[in-house]
Design an enzyme around this catalytic site. Structure first.
Site, mmCIF file in Angstrom:
data_model
loop_
_atom_site.group_PDB
_atom_site.id
_atom_site.type_symbol
_atom_site.label_atom_id
_atom_site.label_comp_id
_atom_site.label_asym_id
_atom_site.label_seq_id
_atom_site.Cartn_x
_atom_site.Cartn_y
_atom_site.Cartn_z
ATOM 1 N N GLY A 13 -4.828 3.604 -6.460
ATOM 2 C CA GLY A 13 -6.273 3.430 -6.405
ATOM 3 C C GLY A 13 -6.979 4.467 -7.254
ATOM 4 O O GLY A 13 -6.420 4.983 -8.224
ATOM 5 N N CYS A 14 -8.199 4.786 -6.877
ATOM 6 C CA CYS A 14 -9.014 5.759 -7.608
ATOM 7 C C CYS A 14 -8.248 7.065 -7.780
ATOM 8 O O CYS A 14 -7.857 7.694 -6.800
ATOM 9 C CB CYS A 14 -10.310 6.005 -6.830
ATOM 10 S SG CYS A 14 -11.285 7.390 -7.433
ATOM 11 N N PHE A 15 -8.039 7.472 -9.016
ATOM 12 C CA PHE A 15 -7.177 8.641 -9.245
ATOM 13 C C PHE A 15 -7.760 9.956 -8.764
ATOM 14 O O PHE A 15 -7.045 10.919 -8.566
ATOM 15 C CB PHE A 15 -6.680 8.728 -10.672
ATOM 16 C CG PHE A 15 -7.683 8.691 -11.809
ATOM 17 C CD1 PHE A 15 -9.019 8.993 -11.670
ATOM 18 C CD2 PHE A 15 -7.223 8.350 -13.077
ATOM 19 C CE1 PHE A 15 -9.897 8.958 -12.744
ATOM 20 C CE2 PHE A 15 -8.090 8.317 -14.168
ATOM 21 C CZ PHE A 15 -9.428 8.620 -13.988
#
Length: 160
Positions: A13-15
């Site tokens: 997902g969002c890093f």
């Protein structure tokens, strides 16, 4: 980085949040957020978000295997996202948010496949695990403002 340190690469997902979780783990020496798994050289954040490059947002983790094992990294990976949602984590939708493990050697591949099978059999998630396990491709470091974003901004996570 010492010669004993190893690399691991994960997309969950969002890093920003993924990097923040790994940075807190004892034995993690360094992290970098970036892009991997696509077919476009040196992509920008805008390129990846457009959905045309095929890259995932990933975190490259440099770790000391004498302090933290790859299995412990995998345990954290499974605990910080939902690996049963295809191309989605929370409100983030798109292939760049896919669940993926990019392995750097045969031992990592073996351990990743074993842990995915174990996690899938556990019934912990409502659906089948969709996490990809692939050889580590070129890692393209993201723009500097993305590095340690959670720490820099004092935010608590990716989703508000």
């Amino acid at each position: 980085m010492t010669e004993n340190n190893k690399k691991a690469t994960f997309g969950a997902g969002c890093f920003w949040g993924v990097e923040d979780a790994f940075r807190k783990l004892e034995g993690v020496v360094e992290t970098a957020v970036g892009y991997a798994g696509g077919d476009y050289d040196n992509p920008s954040y805008q390129d990846v978000c457009s959905g045309v490059t095929g890259h995932a947002e990933v975190v490259e983790v440099t770790y000391d295997p004498e302090i933290v094992s790859y299995t412990e990294l995998l345990d954290l990976f499974w605990n910080i996202h939902n690996p049963s949602t295809l191309n989605r984590q929370g409100p983030d939708i798109g292939a760049q948010y896919r669940s993926v493990i990019f392995y750097h050697d045969h031992e990592q591949e073996k351990l990743a496949r074993e842990s995915r099978e174990k996690m899938d059999a556990s019934g912990r998630y409502p659906g089948k695990i969709v996490t990809e396990i692939k050889p580590a491709p070129t890692f393209w470091r993201a723009e500097e403002y993305h590095q340690q974003y959670i720490e820099k901004t004092g935010q608590k996570g990716c989703h508000f």
